[in-house]
Design a protein around this motif. Structure first.
Motif, PDB file in Angstrom:
ATOM      1  N   ASP A 153       0.806  -1.216   0.000  1.00  0.00           N
ATOM      2  CA  ASP A 153       0.000   0.000   0.000  1.00  0.00           C
ATOM      3  C   ASP A 153       0.843   1.273   0.000  1.00  0.00           C
ATOM      4  O   ASP A 153       0.985   1.966  -1.011  1.00  0.00           O
ATOM      5  CB  ASP A 153      -0.923  -0.037   1.238  1.00  0.00           C
ATOM      6  CG  ASP A 153      -1.804   1.192   1.373  1.00  0.00           C
ATOM      7  OD1 ASP A 153      -1.782   2.039   0.461  1.00  0.00           O
ATOM      8  OD2 ASP A 153      -2.519   1.313   2.389  1.00  0.00           O
TER       9      ASP A 153
ATOM     10  N   GLU B 225      -4.980  -4.204   5.028  1.00  0.00           N
ATOM     11  CA  GLU B 225      -4.969  -3.340   3.836  1.00  0.00           C
ATOM     12  C   GLU B 225      -5.124  -4.179   2.557  1.00  0.00           C
ATOM     13  O   GLU B 225      -5.808  -3.778   1.621  1.00  0.00           O
ATOM     14  CB  GLU B 225      -3.674  -2.520   3.757  1.00  0.00           C
ATOM     15  CG  GLU B 225      -3.472  -1.530   4.884  1.00  0.00           C
ATOM     16  CD  GLU B 225      -4.277  -0.233   4.726  1.00  0.00           C
ATOM     17  OE1 GLU B 225      -5.227  -0.175   3.919  1.00  0.00           O
ATOM     18  OE2 GLU B 225      -3.954   0.728   5.459  1.00  0.00           O
TER      19      GLU B 225
ATOM     20  N   HIS C  56     -11.146   4.013   6.425  1.00  0.00           N
ATOM     21  CA  HIS C  56     -10.120   4.772   7.142  1.00  0.00           C
ATOM     22  C   HIS C  56     -10.646   5.803   8.135  1.00  0.00           C
ATOM     23  O   HIS C  56      -9.990   6.054   9.141  1.00  0.00           O
ATOM     24  CB  HIS C  56      -9.144   5.434   6.166  1.00  0.00           C
ATOM     25  CG  HIS C  56      -8.078   4.481   5.702  1.00  0.00           C
ATOM     26  ND1 HIS C  56      -8.353   3.421   4.873  1.00  0.00           N
ATOM     27  CD2 HIS C  56      -6.750   4.405   5.975  1.00  0.00           C
ATOM     28  CE1 HIS C  56      -7.241   2.749   4.649  1.00  0.00           C
ATOM     29  NE2 HIS C  56      -6.250   3.323   5.307  1.00  0.00           N
TER      30      HIS C  56
ATOM     31  N   HIS D 271      -2.270   0.320  12.401  1.00  0.00           N
ATOM     32  CA  HIS D 271      -3.061   0.944  11.336  1.00  0.00           C
ATOM     33  C   HIS D 271      -3.974  -0.044  10.569  1.00  0.00           C
ATOM     34  O   HIS D 271      -5.176   0.153  10.474  1.00  0.00           O
ATOM     35  CB  HIS D 271      -2.112   1.675  10.372  1.00  0.00           C
ATOM     36  CG  HIS D 271      -2.816   2.340   9.247  1.00  0.00           C
ATOM     37  ND1 HIS D 271      -3.515   3.511   9.406  1.00  0.00           N
ATOM     38  CD2 HIS D 271      -2.966   1.981   7.951  1.00  0.00           C
ATOM     39  CE1 HIS D 271      -4.053   3.856   8.245  1.00  0.00           C
ATOM     40  NE2 HIS D 271      -3.730   2.948   7.346  1.00  0.00           N
TER      41      HIS D 271
ATOM     42  N   VAL E 221      -7.978  -0.506  10.256  1.00  0.00           N
ATOM     43  CA  VAL E 221      -8.696  -0.452   8.977  1.00  0.00           C
ATOM     44  C   VAL E 221      -9.691  -1.621   8.879  1.00  0.00           C
ATOM     45  O   VAL E 221     -10.824  -1.449   8.416  1.00  0.00           O
ATOM     46  CB  VAL E 221      -7.687  -0.454   7.790  1.00  0.00           C
ATOM     47  CG1 VAL E 221      -8.366  -0.754   6.461  1.00  0.00           C
ATOM     48  CG2 VAL E 221      -6.951   0.891   7.729  1.00  0.00           C
TER      49      VAL E 221
END
Ligand SMILES: NC(=O)c1ccc[n+]([C@@H]2O[C@H](COP(=O)([O-])OP(=O)(O)OC[C@H]3O[C@@H](n4cnc5c(N)ncnc54)[C@H](O)[C@@H]3O)[C@@H](O)[C@H]2O)c1
Ligand SMILES: [Zn+2]
Length: 356
Positions: A124, A172, A235, A251, A255
């Motif tokens: 990503d 992700e 997000h 993170h 997500v």
């Protein structure tokens, strides 16, 4: 894969072997390496790198600051860096953000090679050219657009990632492949066991699909003015989970939580059918490994954090929602109580899945 950016085009290659010293021949250079990565690959990947050309970086959010970026600039000045000299960054998103920012501001831009070492950075953040720093209590509030000249993905790095960081990257990967439609969800369901066991072939397949999907958005809207906003899917809620947990939720796992919340809201609004919603939930709960706390599912805390979102237009809340026809839509009219109900529902789901 080639990515077209506003000032250059750059290559993303999958490397079957990696020696950082091959990037340094005949040039002045500085390697900015994640401390943990350096410790694990000192005698292999980093063999031949001189100590006085190496900065070891402690990859924690507290260090993603302007002071760290200026520290790198200071070192560049000390060794008389020129625009044609090369910064080589080896690490995850934190090292990417700080060193990319420094590479951008020093001499208005020096040559920059990025070697992503986390799954999240490989699938990503390595493309798209964003550099972000935390400032005061705000995450990613300082930043620039500056793409590397070259990206080299070496899958071996995945083997030493912690389970939390690995699943963060997988969050992700899942998000991109679900968004990409064309049975991305079905393929993920088929391969989830291989992905969970870090099977390189399966990972590479989904990683390439993730980057190809992101490429379309960043080439069309590099500066995040219109279609790239759709990549914000999951997000706004994800950032809120990161913030209320004081970054205890990494993170990509935030997500995954955000994706589930977005889908609960879509299904409660009647734009996502229940079967699709539960398939996505079943997949995404497998990507959560960090211990979760009841307090992080509090409506007031999450809504307060969402109100800081850069893309919000009115008093109501903004988010990207996924629909039964597998398209995405940005909506600006989410009510706090819709978020509250979704938080109650996700909490129940996580309890029944033994995640809380
Ligand atoms: N610039 C962008 O476009 C962009 C996009 C998404 C996220 N980000 C930022 O990226 C950061 C998160 O990055 P991340 O998830 O890639 O990880 P990270 O850089 O936060 O690193 C996570 C942990 O993994 C360790 N690590 C890294 N590679 C390793 C390896 N191969 N083996 C063992 N340990 C390793 C690090 O030392 C650290 O402890 C956040 O600050 C986020 O805001 C930036
Ligand atoms: Zn993300």
């Amino acid at each position: 894969m080639k990515i077209q950016s506003y000032c250059k085009s750059y290559d993303v290659s999958i490397c079957s072997a990696l020696k950082i010293s091959e990037f340094t021949e005949g040039e002045n250079y500085l390697v900015i390496a994640d401390k943990a990565v350096y410790a694990a690959y000192k005698d292999t990947v980093f063999h031949g790198i001189a100590d006085d050309r190496l900065i070891l970086f402690d990859a924690v959010e507290e260090n993603k600051t302007i002071e760290s970026a200026l520290g790198i600039c200071k070192r560049m000045a000390e060794i008389s860096f020129k625009r044609s000299d090369t910064i080589i960054s080896v690490g995850g998103g934190i090292v990417q953000d700080v060193s990319g920012f420094s590479a951008n501001i020093y001499n208005r831009g020096v040559k920059w090679i990025f070697v992503p070492t986390t799954l999240l950075a490989q699938c990503d953040s390595c493309i798209g050219g964003k550099t972000s720093l935390n400032f005061l209590s705000y995450k990613n509030i300082l930043g620039t657009f500056y793409a590397p000249d070259q990206i080299c993905i070496y899958m071996e790095f995945i083997k030493t990632l912690s389970a939390h960081d690995y699943l963060s990257g997988l969050g992700e990967v899942a998000k991109f492949n679900i968004m990409a439609a064309h049975d991305g969800l079905g393929l993920l369901e088929q391969c989830i066991d291989k992905l969970l066991s870090r099977d390189t072939e399966a990972l590479l397949f989904f990683l390439e699909r993730s980057l190809s999907f992101k490429k379309k958005f960043i080439e069309q809207d590099e500066f995040d003015k219109n279609v790239r906003n759709l990549l914000n899917f999951a997000h706004t809620f994800g950032h809120a989970f990161e913030s209320v947990s004081h970054y205890a939720v990494p993170h990509g796992q935030a997500v995954s939580l955000g994706l589930i919340i977005a889908n609960i809201i879509s299904s409660n609004r009647g734009i996502l059918d229940n079967q699709l919603r539960s398939r996505i939930e079943k997949l995404c709960v497998q990507l959560i490994s960090v211990p979760l706390n009841r307090e992080w599912f509090d409506q007031e805390k999450i809504v307060t954090s969402m109100k800081k979102d850069k893309k919000r237009r009115s008093d109501k809340l903004t988010a990207v929602l996924f629909k039964t026809d597998l398209t995405l839509e940005i909506v600006h009219d989410i009510e706090p109580n819709e978020v509250g109900s979704a938080l109650d529902e996700i909490y129940q789901l996580l309890v029944s899945s033994d995640k809380i």
